[in-house]
Design a protein around this motif. Structure first.
Motif, PDB file in Angstrom:
ATOM      1  N   LEU A  35     -25.001  51.099  83.276  1.00  0.00           N
ATOM      2  CA  LEU A  35     -24.862  51.392  84.702  1.00  0.00           C
ATOM      3  C   LEU A  35     -24.002  52.626  84.939  1.00  0.00           C
ATOM      4  O   LEU A  35     -24.280  53.412  85.851  1.00  0.00           O
ATOM      5  N   LEU A  36     -22.973  52.808  84.129  1.00  0.00           N
ATOM      6  CA  LEU A  36     -22.152  54.013  84.262  1.00  0.00           C
ATOM      7  C   LEU A  36     -22.987  55.266  84.018  1.00  0.00           C
ATOM      8  O   LEU A  36     -22.847  56.269  84.726  1.00  0.00           O
ATOM      9  N   GLN A  52     -30.679  51.357  94.001  1.00  0.00           N
ATOM     10  CA  GLN A  52     -29.354  51.435  94.606  1.00  0.00           C
ATOM     11  C   GLN A  52     -28.647  52.700  94.155  1.00  0.00           C
ATOM     12  O   GLN A  52     -28.809  53.141  93.014  1.00  0.00           O
ATOM     13  N   ASP A  53     -27.941  53.322  95.075  1.00  0.00           N
ATOM     14  CA  ASP A  53     -27.031  54.429  94.760  1.00  0.00           C
ATOM     15  C   ASP A  53     -27.686  55.542  93.947  1.00  0.00           C
ATOM     16  O   ASP A  53     -27.066  56.114  93.053  1.00  0.00           O
ATOM     17  N   THR A 105     -33.413  50.263  88.628  1.00  0.00           N
ATOM     18  CA  THR A 105     -33.358  49.435  87.431  1.00  0.00           C
ATOM     19  C   THR A 105     -34.655  48.652  87.308  1.00  0.00           C
ATOM     20  O   THR A 105     -35.048  47.933  88.242  1.00  0.00           O
ATOM     21  N   GLN A 154     -25.337  55.726  87.049  1.00  0.00           N
ATOM     22  CA  GLN A 154     -24.577  56.240  88.193  1.00  0.00           C
ATOM     23  C   GLN A 154     -24.215  57.710  88.002  1.00  0.00           C
ATOM     24  O   GLN A 154     -24.203  58.488  88.965  1.00  0.00           O
ATOM     25  N   HIS A 155     -23.921  58.091  86.756  1.00  0.00           N
ATOM     26  CA  HIS A 155     -23.636  59.499  86.474  1.00  0.00           C
ATOM     27  C   HIS A 155     -24.852  60.361  86.772  1.00  0.00           C
ATOM     28  O   HIS A 155     -24.760  61.359  87.501  1.00  0.00           O
ATOM     29  N   ALA A 204     -27.321  59.808  88.608  1.00  0.00           N
ATOM     30  CA  ALA A 204     -27.699  59.784  90.020  1.00  0.00           C
ATOM     31  C   ALA A 204     -26.956  60.832  90.837  1.00  0.00           C
ATOM     32  O   ALA A 204     -27.322  61.095  91.983  1.00  0.00           O
ATOM     33  N   THR A 205     -25.923  61.453  90.248  1.00  0.00           N
ATOM     34  CA  THR A 205     -25.148  62.473  90.963  1.00  0.00           C
ATOM     35  C   THR A 205     -25.326  63.867  90.365  1.00  0.00           C
ATOM     36  O   THR A 205     -24.641  64.800  90.776  1.00  0.00           O
ATOM     37  N   TYR A 253     -30.273  55.434  91.804  1.00  0.00           N
ATOM     38  CA  TYR A 253     -30.976  55.091  90.567  1.00  0.00           C
ATOM     39  C   TYR A 253     -31.742  53.786  90.747  1.00  0.00           C
ATOM     40  O   TYR A 253     -31.490  53.018  91.680  1.00  0.00           O
ATOM     41  N   CYS A 301     -32.683  58.557  88.633  1.00  0.00           N
ATOM     42  CA  CYS A 301     -32.535  58.063  87.261  1.00  0.00           C
ATOM     43  C   CYS A 301     -33.170  56.677  87.192  1.00  0.00           C
ATOM     44  O   CYS A 301     -33.134  55.923  88.170  1.00  0.00           O
TER      45      CYS A 301
END
Length: 263
Positions: free
Chosen positions: A196-197, A11-12, A16, A200-201, A203-204, A14, A51
């Motif tokens: 997760l933060l 998702q988004d 898991t 998400q970081h 991943a950008t 990355y 990620c």
């Protein structure tokens, strides 16, 4: 591929990977080895995944090898542990440390034996404050595998690495943070949120550049300075041609937030 011993989601930007044998503290059997390798292969090949986050289900991260998956009661039928390491654990550690994408590990409980070594092979390790790390190999007459003898002394220095490996002592997540074995210990109820933060970081961010940072740092312990400088030069030559470098410079000059694509 349908998984039975792990959970794997995307998702988004990355992915898991959750070790999912909670009744055995997520210890590895043959099926889990195959499924984890398949998940990491998918992560490596899918450009949309930038990620990887690895964690465990239940009350433990990973207790290492599932000893019930090996028959050791008959001394005339000795198990070739070297073959097991060669076929299973060594490829796993190479896959994690060689993956040119950031790998985050969220240690949600005990990380023992190969479980501890697998966590330490990841790039950024977060651990719940209730988690612990133990190099349990000496308790059964073995040596740390899965890169344990490589990563422990590099993270801790030789004296502490020897003590942990020889004594098989358990250390808390907070002690592991103080010693520099992991990046950070966090409150138990904040572990997944913080992990997760980070995912998400990453991943950008400029994935190719991050991948080269990771590989260069991993290789730096094995290379003389002149060779490391050449590797840095080669990485800069390649990265200077990427879209992300151009976007990073443009965003800096235009005083705006960059929009990296991982290309």
């Amino acid at each position: 591929m349908k998984f039975s011993t792990i959970k794997f989601t995307q998702q988004d930007g990355y992915a898991t990977l959750t070790l999912n044998r909670p009744d055995s503290l997520n210890s590895f059997n043959q099926a889990m080895h195959q499924e984890v390798r398949a998940a990491i292969k998918r992560t490596r090949e899918d450009e949309s995944i930038r990620c990887l986050l690895i964690t465990g289900s239940g009350r433990g991260f990973c207790a290492g090898q599932d000893l019930s998956d090996r028959e050791v009661s008959d001394p005339s039928q000795a198990v070739d542990l070297g073959e097991s390491v060669e076929k299973n654990y060594n490829p796993l550690i190479r896959a994690i440390m060689g993956l040119e994408k950031p790998v985050i590990c969220a240690v949600n409980g005990v990380a023992a034996g190969a479980g501890a070594s697998i966590a330490l092979a990841c790039d950024i390790v977060l651990a719940a404050k209730s988690a612990s790390f133990i190099q349990a190999f000496s308790k059964i007459g073995l040596v740390p595998d899965s890169g344990g003898t490589f990563n422990l002394p590099r993270a801790l220095g030789l004296p502490r690495a020897k003590a942990l490996a020889l004594l098989g002592s358990k250390i808390s997540a907070e002690q592991a943070e103080k010693w520099g074995l992991i990046w950070q210990s966090v409150e138990d109820d904040k572990l997944q949120e913080e992990a997760l933060l980070l995912a998400q970081h990453f991943a950008t961010q400029p994935t190719l550049g991050l991948g080269k940072i990771k590989l260069l740092l991993n290789e730096s312990f094995n290379n003389p300075l002149h060779h490391q400088l050449e590797l840095e030069k080669g990485a800069m030559q390649m990265l200077g041609q990427t879209e992300d470098y151009q976007e990073g410079v443009s965003a800096f000059m235009e005083k705006r937030k960059p929009e990296f694509k991982g290309k």
